[in-house]
Design an enzyme around this catalytic site. Structure first.
Site, short mmCIF file in Angstrom:
data_model
loop_
_atom_site.label_atom_id
_atom_site.label_comp_id
_atom_site.label_asym_id
_atom_site.label_seq_id
_atom_site.Cartn_x
_atom_site.Cartn_y
_atom_site.Cartn_z
N TYR A 1 37.68 32.67 42.71
CA TYR A 1 37.56 34.17 43.13
C TYR A 1 38.42 35.12 42.33
CZ TYR A 1 36.26 31.11 46.78
OH TYR A 1 35.86 30.29 47.66
N HIS A 2 38.67 34.91 41.02
CA HIS A 2 39.48 35.89 40.29
C HIS A 2 39.00 36.47 38.92
CE1 HIS A 2 42.83 33.25 42.28
NE2 HIS A 2 42.53 33.92 43.01
N PRO A 3 37.82 36.91 39.06
CA PRO A 3 36.99 37.66 37.85
C PRO A 3 37.82 38.60 37.31
CG PRO A 3 35.95 38.31 39.87
CD PRO A 3 36.87 37.46 40.31
#
Length: 554
Positions: A470-472
């Site tokens: 979850y770190h785009p």
């Protein structure tokens, strides 16, 4: 007509709206596609376990990737927060800044004003750390950062297992050194009437100031496009129910829709790769080929174990009884295990001792977390995640159509660069050694997905089960070169009166969770906007003082 129109009420948008509206002489309008972000599922920390997999759909965009060649053609899952607070509504609340050298690399890439020494004051300004003030930490800011005093005992087994594998303990991942194993600090209220609740960006900055006369917050407002006239952003078109509306911006439009939707909105507005836009019938306002490019994300591989020990989250009669007990404890005292992040402890490690900083991160989770909690397992257990902190793979965000309601085409291109698989393989081996350490003997049950000893078997397991953590970032890259989407003040190149302020502007992915950094960036830019405004009025703005804090003028 407002002075500033902000698109997106997530972590950056909440900060911008609160900070800009501190000046009563300006007017601010915030547009958010979701709701207020103050319901029970936003306030109770462990409720994220229901929101992330989509069991509660209202606060999650529930995106998917295009098929990933590096993951056996699977479509990855991309949950993103929807509502005031954005993804800080549904994240694990881990307060991690990344490594100091990450920011120095940004500056070396041409991002003036973004070195570690220049961003540190804004981290300190944002936080209200339970540990107090020192050279690296702040007290009195809106974002409450606390220690976890409710962690499950198995976390001590994890820390001991790391020691048994030669990794030292670290009680502060945001301290002088990042490397080591420890318990994460979290963004939770530790003081005041909200004690025990999730401290999302909206809860920290926005909810308590929404009554300001110069601040208008419009929720359930789905932005269609930014209105550009004669090369300047002058307003925003959005849909409210079945009605199309327009709001005008006298000074600036600030785009803070996140790494997946900020490039989407730019492209819907005619700002992006010209060939892509014309193929969809969108008139080109500015040919900016890198909009939607440079997508980077942390790919995550998980080991999952059943356990005979029931002092963890699980499924069953005993687990239900414990959950009811914990719910009552949280309701009456705002304490207990409903405060849990699930990912209570972790580690930053090097796959090669010669590296100048950790290149993998572990999240140790006090539950069997399988496929983003979309696959449920009876009983109790635990899991450990490993991700590559600085991937070489680069992907894209593109439009599926010219319809603003259509989800974007998200292609992280996971494992497209073979170096990422090599690092993740090494990290998975290190994680397996920790999980096999004697410290876990009393907790260990069967492994859900055992893997053989060969590299080929481990590679196959990674390709079959790995996915985002979850770190785009990176899809509206900041830089000083002509190809950069925004400059160092985060102003969009080629368009006046428009900035992008969120994780999309990061030129490279940080070595850690990204939420704290997004909040820092918004603090820094809000202050820069204020100084620019005062300077334009001819008022004393103390440029020297601003420069000391890393404020620069385009």
């Amino acid at each position: 007509m407002y002075d500033y129109v902000i698109i997106g009420g997530g972590s950056a948008g909440s900060v911008l709206a609160a900070r800009l509206s501190e000046d009563p002489s300006v007017t601010v309008c915030l547009l958010e596609a979701g709701g207020r972000g103050d319901g029970i599922f936003a306030r109770v920390p462990i409720a994220a376990a229901a929101v992330i997999p989509g069991y509660v759909r209202s606060a999650n965009w529930l995106f998917s990737t295009v098929p990933q060649a590096g993951l056996n053609g699977r479509r990855g899952y991309q949950p993103r927060g929807r509502g005031l607070g954005g993804s800080s509504l549904i994240n694990a609340m881990l307060y991690v800044r990344g490594h100091a050298r990450d920011y120095d690399e940004w500056a070396a890439l041409g991002c003036e004003g973004w070195s570690w020494n220049e961003v540190l004051p804004w981290f300190r300004k944002a936080e209200d750390n339970i540990r107090g003030v020192d050279d690296l930490h702040g007290r009195g800011g809106p974002l409450q950062v606390c220690d976890q005093n409710w962690t499950r005992p198995i976390n001590q087994a994890f820390l001991k297992a790391c020691e048994q594998n030669g990794h030292r303990q670290n009680d502060d991942f945001n301290g002088p050194r990042q490397e080591g194993a420890g318990v994460y600090q979290t963004t939770q209220f530790w003081n005041g009437p909200k004690r025990g609740e999730r401290c999302s960006a909206a809860a920290a900055y926005l909810h308590d100031v929404m009554t300001r006369r110069n601040l208008t917050v419009i929720t359930e407002a789905h932005v269609s496009r930014i209105i550009v006239e004669r090369g300047r952003a002058v307003g925003v078109a959005y849909r409210f129910g079945k009605e199309e509306r327009v709001v005008r911006a006298g000074r600036e439009v600030l785009l803070s829709a996140g790494a997946l939707q900020s490039p989407q909105i730019l492209m819907l507005s005619g700002i992006g790769p010209a060939d892509h836009l014309t193929s969809l019938g969108i008139s080109v306002v500015a040919d900016s080929p890198e909009v939607g490019g440079n997508l980077q994300d942390h790919l995550d591989y998980t080991m999952i174990f059943r356990s005979p020990d029931t002092d963890m989250f699980g499924m069953g009669l005993m687990a239900t009884r414990d959950l009811i007990r914990a719910a009552n404890e949280w309701r009456t005292e705002r304490m207990g295990h409903l405060r849990s992040t699930f990912a209570e402890s972790g580690a930053f490690l090097k796959t090669d001792p010669a590296l100048d900083r950790p290149d993998i991160q572990l999240h140790f989770v006090v539950a069997m977390v399988d496929d983003h909690v979309r696959k449920m397992h009876w009983g109790h257990g635990y899991s450990c995640h490993v991700c590559v902190l600085r991937p070489h793979s680069r992907g894209t965000v593109r439009l599926a159509s010219a319809d603003p309601s259509a989800a974007p085409l998200i292609d992280p291109a996971f494992l497209s660069d073979p170096r990422d698989l090599a690092t993740l393989r090494k990290g998975a081996r290190m994680m397996a050694g920790i999980m096999a350490a004697p410290a876990f003997d009393k907790y260990r049950g069967s492994e859900l997905y055992p893997v053989g000893q060969s590299d080929a078997e481990l590679d196959a397991a990674i390709r079959a089960r790995a996915d985002t953590i979850y770190h785009p970032v990176g899809t509206c890259r900041m830089g000083s070169d002509d190809a950069a989407v925004v400059d160092s003040a985060l102003k969009v190149n080629g368009i006046e009166g428009l900035r992008v302020v969120d994780a999309s502007v990061m030129p490279r992915l940080l070595g850690g969770n990204t939420n704290a950094s997004v909040i820092m960036m918004a603090e820094k830019i809000a202050a820069a906007i204020r100084v620019e405004r005062l300077s334009a009025r001819g008022q004393p703005s103390s440029r020297a003082e601003a420069s000391k804090s890393g404020l620069h003028f385009a």
